[in-house]
Every structure is written in C-alpha cells, then in structure tokens.
Design a protein around this motif. Structure first.
Motif, short mmCIF file in Angstrom:
data_model
loop_
_atom_site.label_atom_id
_atom_site.label_comp_id
_atom_site.label_asym_id
_atom_site.label_seq_id
_atom_site.Cartn_x
_atom_site.Cartn_y
_atom_site.Cartn_z
N GLY A 246 -16.09 -2.11 68.18
CA GLY A 246 -15.78 -3.07 69.23
C GLY A 246 -15.21 -4.36 68.70
N SER A 247 -14.93 -4.41 67.42
CA SER A 247 -14.41 -5.61 66.77
C SER A 247 -12.98 -5.38 66.30
N ASP A 248 -12.05 -6.22 66.75
CA ASP A 248 -10.67 -6.09 66.30
C ASP A 248 -10.54 -6.33 64.80
N ASP A 249 -11.38 -7.20 64.24
CA ASP A 249 -11.33 -7.45 62.80
C ASP A 249 -11.66 -6.17 62.03
N VAL A 250 -12.69 -5.47 62.48
CA VAL A 250 -13.07 -4.24 61.80
C VAL A 250 -12.00 -3.16 62.02
N LEU A 251 -11.46 -3.07 63.22
CA LEU A 251 -10.41 -2.09 63.49
C LEU A 251 -9.21 -2.33 62.58
N GLU A 252 -8.90 -3.60 62.32
CA GLU A 252 -7.79 -3.90 61.42
C GLU A 252 -8.10 -3.44 60.00
N GLU A 253 -9.33 -3.68 59.54
CA GLU A 253 -9.71 -3.22 58.21
C GLU A 253 -9.74 -1.69 58.13
N MET A 254 -10.06 -1.05 59.24
CA MET A 254 -10.04 0.41 59.30
C MET A 254 -8.61 0.96 59.37
N ARG A 255 -7.66 0.09 59.67
CA ARG A 255 -6.26 0.46 59.90
C ARG A 255 -6.12 1.40 61.10
N ARG A 256 -6.94 1.17 62.10
CA ARG A 256 -6.79 1.90 63.34
C ARG A 256 -5.56 1.39 64.08
#
Length: 417
Positions: A246-256
């Motif tokens: 639910g975090s855009d920061d984490v999604l970015e690190e995941m490269r989603r």
C-alpha cells in the motif's frame, strides 16, 4: 525460486494432491528440499480421521511454524476444521490444495512451462493463454526463466477453450504469468477481446475464471474489461490483481509497474460496473525497505478495498535478484506484520460470507469435497460447500440453486432448493 519442504499425512487422495502440488511447483521452477531447515516455505497436507490425528496435526503445524517463516496448511483438516489452527495460534495460511502452488511464490508470477497446453482436470479446464510477462520486479526471479510475454493469436486460444468445453469442462481457468498483458507483444491489449469471444462464440453451459493480472497491465483496459465482465454471465465476477504493497515508495523499490492510485481506480471501476464481485490480491510483508508507516499503508489499503481473497507472503530473498542484496528485516517483525494482516483478512472474508447467509445463489459444482460433500462457486467465485451431496444428486459439472445456511470464514454452506 522457492525451496519447499512438504509433508503429507492420510489417505491416497491426499498423496495424490501433494504430487500435483509438487508438479506445479516444479513447473514454476521451485524445488524440493528434504529438511525444513533448508526450506523457504513448508507445506503440511493434513488428515483428520480421529481426534488423536487432529492433535498430531496441530502439534506438527506448531513445530513447523517454530522452524520456518512461511507455513501453508492444506488437506482434510485444513478444509474441515481450519479454525482449529487459528484457535491454536498456529501462524499459517490455511488453503485448499489447489491454491498452494500460487501462494508459494514470494510474490512472483506463476510460470507456465514453454510447452504449456490446456489441461482438463475433472470438469475444470486449465487454459494457459500466454507465457512471460512485461514486468521486471526487483524481488522476482521468474522473469529470468520466462522472458517477455509471448501471446498466441486470440483465435488459437478460443479454439483451445472450445476444445476444453467439448471435452467436458464446465469451468475454464484462464492462466498465464500475467493475463492482463496478453497481446502486448503484438502491440495490442487482447484480454477483453479474448474473453468476449470465448463467451459469445462457444456453445455450452460453462463459467470462466480469469487468472492473475497485474494492476499495471489492466489499468489501461479497466473500463473495457469491466464492461465485458458485466455483459457476460459466463465470466465469474472475480479479479486477481496483486497490489503487493500500500506504499508507493515500496512499490517503486519493488519496481512494480503500478502505484496505489491505479490499483484503487481498477477496484472503483469494477465497483461501478458490477453489483457484486470478488477482489483477490497479494501483499508482500516485510520487504527490505518497508517501515512501520509503509506497513500501516498496506493495512489501510486492505481495509479500504476489502479484498475477499488475499495471499499474504513474508518477503524472502531470491538469489540473483536485486532485492537479494538489500538488508533484510528481522523474521520476528515480518511474522508480526504477517499475523496482523492475516487477522484483518480473515475478518474481511468472514464478513463477506456472513452477508451471504439466507441468500439464494446459483452455483456451479466443480469438485468433490471431504466426505459426502461437493465444492461449488457462485457468480462472484465465492466458495459454497454442499454437504450430503448424494442426497441431492449433485456431482461436478452440475449447476444448482442453493440457499446459504452458514459459513466458516473462508467458505459458505448451502442447501439445494
């Protein structure tokens, strides 16, 4: 890929299910290890013949949770008495055997083999529509095995679906590493067209379940896709869109290839077009960069969108991926976050099934259950168990109307009318 340890108890049927679990895991590139200490995940296929057996199953499940981060419990006791594991504070995912291979992925996509062909399993037809994906997630090793998406023509997949129906399939499960990007390699987004043609060009009584579609792939076709779902009763009103965080920061690190807002817009679009539908999603808990605030964002998104099927996976490193080089979070913290999310999931799912009690539902019988029962699915792909099936003359492939009489968190009970 995941290293898995599997233990099977009980009858020949259980052992057959374990063999099928292992076949699918091998096809996805995972491999078995004998010792639980070497594994990323453990699978416990349970028996529930007598009370002593039940106690043994609970004890073994607790032992495994003490030894490994992720435990999946399936088999007879899991289906008949899944609440027993939660009441004993066993930290495990309780699943139907058919759901286990998908869950053992660390958030990675399913991986059809290069020569994947349609399979008829009872009355369920498995139709792989493409191989490969368009993503490059930092935690996923699957892409190294499959490459970019390769999409056969729509006509070819329609003919395969027709052959499955003619062979006796009453449920077609459309699968792929990411069904939402079907056709992208040809410059077109073809999933809505494929579904439309399967529903309009194939004669017979059948239902279609669409497999995993990443939010990044379906966001651009969400309106068209929702309209196809709304127009055709053959399609289960069910969508599996793994958000992962639910975090855009984490999604970015995941490269989603999506952000939270896009995922929410997909959910809102389907809400607008369908009176009732089931959202399925996945969350990875404990990604190396996930802090307390990120986790709370995931919890908030879970409660906001209220998916009725949720795969909660604790992050584990895969060799050769970028995320493997990140400093990981502690196992205790991941376990706590996983338990919190799993508890919220059970509350949401339980409320959904509770709301069905007293309703009349049209269902499709897909397979036999434990004892004299059958497993059925309604139009939103909610599972309904009918007991004393012989008394009603029900068997896989039948359509029936039932009254929902009760539920047990993850499924409902129904009596035919």
């Amino acid at each position: 890929m995941a290293r898995y340890h599997i233990e099977t108890y009980g009858c020949t049927s259980n052992r057959g299910e374990s063999r099928e679990i292992e076949r699918r895991l091998r096809d996805a590139g995972h491999h078995r290890v004998e010792g639980v200490e070497e594994a990323d995940v453990a699978i416990l296929n349970t028996c529930t013949v007598v009370e002593k057996t039940e106690r043994n199953m609970l004890r073994r499940a607790q032992e495994l949770t003490d030894e490994i981060a992720d435990l999946y419990v399936t088999g007879c006791m899991a289906l008949a008495q899944g609440e027993e594991f939660r009441e004993a504070d066993v930290d495990a995912e309780v699943l139907h055997w058919d759901e286990v291979p998908e869950a053992v992925t660390n958030g990675e996509c399913p991986t059809p083999t290069p020569d994947a062909e349609p399979i008829l399993d009872g009355v369920v037809g498995i139709l792989p529509i493409a191989r490969g994906c368009m993503s490059n997630c930092s935690y996923c090793i699957t892409k190294q095995a499959t490459g970019r998406v390769e999409s056969p023509p729509v006509e070819e997949n329609v003919e395969k679906a027709r052959a499955l129906v003619h062979a006796g399939a009453t449920e077609i499960r459309i699968t792929g590493q990411d069904t939402g990007v079907y056709g992208w390699d040809t410059g077109e987004r073809k999933l809505p067209e494929l579904l439309e043609r399967i529903c309009t060009e194939i004669e017979g009584d059948f239902r279609v379940r669409v497999g995993m579609a990443n939010p990044g792939g379906i966001h651009g076709i969400r309106e068209e896709l929702a309209e196809v779902f709304a127009a055709h009763d053959e399609l289960y009103n069910f969508l599996h869109a793994p958000v992962q965080s639910g975090s855009d920061d984490v999604l970015e690190e995941m490269r989603r290839q999506h952000r939270v807002e896009q995922y929410v817009e997909i959910v809102e679009t389907f809400d607008d077009h369908l009176e009732e539908w089931t959202l399925s999603t996945d969350f990875i808990v404990g990604f190396p960069t996930e802090d307390d605030e990120d986790h709370e964002m995931s919890m908030a998104l879970l409660r906001e969108t209220r998916p009725e099927k949720v795969n909660v996976t604790r992050f584990s490193k895969r060799p050769g991926t970028d995320a493997a080089d990140m400093k990981g979070l502690g196992g205790t913290l991941k376990k706590e976050r996983s338990k919190e999310m799993s508890a919220a999931k059970r509350e949401i799912v339980g409320e959904a099934y509770e709301s069905m009690v007293g309703d009349e539902r049209d269902v499709l019988v897909t397979e036999y259950g434990t004892g004299d029962s059958v497993k059925c699915y309604d139009s939103a792909y909610r599972q309904v168990i009918v007991q004393n099936a012989d008394e009603y003359g029900l068997e896989p492939g039948d359509f029936a109307t039932v009254e929902v009489t009760g539920h047990q968190t993850m499924y409902a009970f129904g009596e035919p009318l």
